[in-house]
Scaffold this motif. Structure first.
Motif, PDB file in Angstrom:
ATOM      1  N   ASN A 235       0.788  -1.213   0.000  1.00 54.24           N
ATOM      2  CA  ASN A 235       0.000   0.000   0.000  1.00 54.24           C
ATOM      3  C   ASN A 235       0.830   1.278   0.000  1.00 54.24           C
ATOM      4  O   ASN A 235       0.273   2.362   0.043  1.00 54.24           O
ATOM      5  N   GLY A 236       2.136   1.185  -0.017  1.00 54.12           N
ATOM      6  CA  GLY A 236       2.949   2.381  -0.088  1.00 54.12           C
ATOM      7  C   GLY A 236       2.757   3.098  -1.411  1.00 54.12           C
ATOM      8  O   GLY A 236       2.644   2.484  -2.454  1.00 54.12           O
ATOM      9  N   ASP A 237       2.685   4.431  -1.367  1.00 56.78           N
ATOM     10  CA  ASP A 237       2.443   5.201  -2.575  1.00 56.78           C
ATOM     11  C   ASP A 237       3.546   4.966  -3.598  1.00 56.78           C
ATOM     12  O   ASP A 237       4.708   5.294  -3.364  1.00 56.78           O
ATOM     13  N   GLY A 238       3.186   4.436  -4.729  1.00 52.79           N
ATOM     14  CA  GLY A 238       4.111   4.273  -5.836  1.00 52.79           C
ATOM     15  C   GLY A 238       5.138   3.184  -5.675  1.00 52.79           C
ATOM     16  O   GLY A 238       6.045   3.079  -6.507  1.00 52.79           O
ATOM     17  N   ALA A 239       5.033   2.337  -4.653  1.00 52.63           N
ATOM     18  CA  ALA A 239       6.037   1.282  -4.458  1.00 52.63           C
ATOM     19  C   ALA A 239       6.063   0.313  -5.630  1.00 52.63           C
ATOM     20  O   ALA A 239       7.121  -0.174  -6.019  1.00 52.63           O
ATOM     21  N   PHE A 240       4.905   0.070  -6.225  1.00 52.05           N
ATOM     22  CA  PHE A 240       4.828  -0.888  -7.339  1.00 52.05           C
ATOM     23  C   PHE A 240       5.523  -0.361  -8.588  1.00 52.05           C
ATOM     24  O   PHE A 240       5.881  -1.144  -9.481  1.00 52.05           O
ATOM     25  N   LEU A 241       5.742   0.959  -8.671  1.00 58.12           N
ATOM     26  CA  LEU A 241       6.397   1.525  -9.856  1.00 58.12           C
ATOM     27  C   LEU A 241       7.839   1.042  -9.989  1.00 58.12           C
ATOM     28  O   LEU A 241       8.404   1.076 -11.080  1.00 58.12           O
ATOM     29  N   LYS A 242       8.436   0.588  -8.892  1.00 58.36           N
ATOM     30  CA  LYS A 242       9.828   0.139  -8.907  1.00 58.36           C
ATOM     31  C   LYS A 242       9.966  -1.346  -9.192  1.00 58.36           C
ATOM     32  O   LYS A 242      11.085  -1.848  -9.293  1.00 58.36           O
ATOM     33  N   PRO A 244      10.364  -4.702 -11.163  1.00 55.16           N
ATOM     34  CA  PRO A 244      10.898  -5.014 -12.501  1.00 55.16           C
ATOM     35  C   PRO A 244       9.794  -5.369 -13.502  1.00 55.16           C
ATOM     36  O   PRO A 244       9.882  -5.007 -14.679  1.00 55.16           O
ATOM     37  N   THR A 245       8.764  -6.074 -13.043  1.00 57.30           N
ATOM     38  CA  THR A 245       7.675  -6.458 -13.948  1.00 57.30           C
ATOM     39  C   THR A 245       6.999  -5.229 -14.523  1.00 57.30           C
ATOM     40  O   THR A 245       6.728  -5.153 -15.735  1.00 57.30           O
ATOM     41  N   TYR A 246       6.732  -4.251 -13.673  1.00 54.12           N
ATOM     42  CA  TYR A 246       6.067  -3.030 -14.138  1.00 54.12           C
ATOM     43  C   TYR A 246       6.968  -2.232 -15.075  1.00 54.12           C
ATOM     44  O   TYR A 246       6.517  -1.720 -16.111  1.00 54.12           O
ATOM     45  N   MET A 247       8.249  -2.126 -14.738  1.00 56.66           N
ATOM     46  CA  MET A 247       9.176  -1.370 -15.591  1.00 56.66           C
ATOM     47  C   MET A 247       9.346  -2.039 -16.956  1.00 56.66           C
ATOM     48  O   MET A 247       9.405  -1.356 -17.989  1.00 56.66           O
ATOM     49  N   LEU A 248       9.414  -3.365 -16.980  1.00 56.97           N
ATOM     50  CA  LEU A 248       9.522  -4.076 -18.253  1.00 56.97           C
ATOM     51  C   LEU A 248       8.245  -3.930 -19.071  1.00 56.97           C
ATOM     52  O   LEU A 248       8.293  -3.821 -20.306  1.00 56.97           O
ATOM     53  N   LEU A 249       7.095  -3.927 -18.400  1.00 54.07           N
ATOM     54  CA  LEU A 249       5.824  -3.719 -19.098  1.00 54.07           C
ATOM     55  C   LEU A 249       5.807  -2.354 -19.781  1.00 54.07           C
ATOM     56  O   LEU A 249       5.448  -2.243 -20.961  1.00 54.07           O
ATOM     57  N   CYS A 250       6.208  -1.318 -19.051  1.00 55.83           N
ATOM     58  CA  CYS A 250       6.218   0.037 -19.626  1.00 55.83           C
ATOM     59  C   CYS A 250       7.208   0.142 -20.783  1.00 55.83           C
ATOM     60  O   CYS A 250       6.888   0.699 -21.840  1.00 55.83           O
TER      61      CYS A 250
END
Length: 380
Positions: A235-242, A244-250
């Motif tokens: 639930n930390g703000d923006g923690a999921f942005l870091k 690897p799965t999300y960065m590779l998706l983007c």
């Protein structure tokens, strides 16, 4: 009392409410008026070659490119807004701005005026209408996110069918002036955007799972159980942005988007260059978007079972393969077959991207997850 290891402790998702379906319908209409209208730029691309004397096709394409860039670039801001203050204010501000910009565009007669209105201001206004509905729909239907995103993004495909036909009929068949054609578009959007503003609302708040039972698990859309302690850690703000799965998706989708919109801009001009009639060329754009609707809904529904990332990878590859065959389509039949194939495969990419981003983020940050992804795609 249940224990964390007890499978029966996993709380199933409730049935989809009427409020959720209304929000989905409103979201589809919001995308009908934003991305759907921008998908019709192929009509303007051809029309402006005679309307704007002395400007090349490359110059004209910058109008559509800038508006789509700003639509996506403003999405992170819209995503943060919908997570912080809800969807109503961004939607109302964006809708009013979108209508005002269209009335301004109807008065434009020069290239710089269209760059200011149809490109710059239209893209900024549309971004406020585009992103908030996606985050709200994902919160309403986390258990059916593939189908929900497919139906929502499908609204843009319907717009890509309706707007080119409407513009073609008014501009080229009935010979209505450019100004009144754009005003007709604005008047058509008015009730649709009003309905979207009224129906796109957040889900009713429910008690937190951690307060109802200390050992109750939260069921994710992939079928696995996420315990409250693990859920709280996300639930930390923006923690999921870091992640690897999300960065590779983007990053991967940004590479795909380098060429994803090109056929939507140039299929009409390409068909005319191959000897097709102007009226026929404009209808090819509607055919691409009609096929795109099926590509956004059917794979989205299948992805809820087969996996969102699996199908996104498959259809991104298929879309690229179909794109490489474009120049081999020279006859009308070939152009139709190619357009239908490309519309279906590229449509799947556009619908599944939001579902994949939403799987990584916690429910309260769905808007940020989708918005930041769209921002990464804006440059491409």
């Amino acid at each position: 009392m249940t224990t964390p290891d007890n499978p029966s402790a996993i709380a199933p998702y409730p049935k989809t409410s009427a409020r959720a379906w209304l929000a989905l319908l409103g979201a589809s209409l919001a995308l009908f008026c934003t991305v759907g209208f921008l998908n019709a730029f192929g009509v303007f691309q051809e029309y402006y070659t005679t309307y704007l004397h002395g400007h090349s096709s490359s110059d004209i394409s910058w109008i559509g490119s800038l508006s789509i860039f700003l639509l996506y670039a403003g999405s992170p801001f819209g995503g943060v807004l919908v997570d912080r203050i809800g969807p109503t204010i961004p939607l109302c501000v964006g809708s009013v701005g979108l209508l005002l910009v269209l009335f301004m565009t109807s008065l434009c007669t020069q290239y710089w005026q269209l760059m200011l209105a149809q490109a710059l201001l239209l893209g900024i206004s549309a971004s406020l209408v585009f992103c908030p509905p996606l985050g709200v729909v994902l919160r309403h239907m986390p258990h059916r996110r593939g189908l929900a995103m497919g139906l929502t993004i499908g609204g843009s495909s319907i717009g890509g069918i309706v707007w080119p036909i409407m513009l073609q009929q008014l501009l080229n068949k009935d010979h209505v002036s450019f100004g009144w054609t754009i005003r007709a578009v604005a008047f058509t959007m008015m009730p649709l955007l009003a309905f979207a503003c009224l129906t796109i609302v957040e889900p009713a708040k429910k008690p937190s799972p951690t307060t109802t039972a200390n050992a109750t698990d939260i069921k994710t859309d992939g079928g696995e159980a996420l315990r409250p302690a693990a859920a709280d850690s996300l639930n930390g703000d923006g923690a999921f942005l870091k992640k690897p799965t999300y960065m590779l998706l983007c990053g991967g989708l940004a590479l795909a988007y380098l060429g994803l919109f090109t056929p939507l801009f140039y299929i009409s001009s390409y068909a005319i260059a191959q000897g097709q009639a102007t009226s026929t060329a404009f209808y090819l754009l509607s055919a691409v978007n009609a096929s795109s609707f099926s590509g956004r809904v059917v794979p989205g529904h299948l992805a809820d079972v087969a996996g969102h990332y699996n199908l996104l990878t498959l259809f991104t590859l298929l879309s690229g393969l179909v794109g490489f065959t474009w120049t081999k389509a020279t006859s009308l039949a070939g152009l139709i077959v190619w357009g239908v194939a490309y519309g279906f495969t590229s449509g799947a990419v556009m619908s599944l991207q939001g579902a994949c981003a939403g799987k990584i983020a916690p429910p309260q940050h769905q808007g940020l997850a989708v918005g930041f992804l769209m921002g990464c795609l804006s440059i491409a």
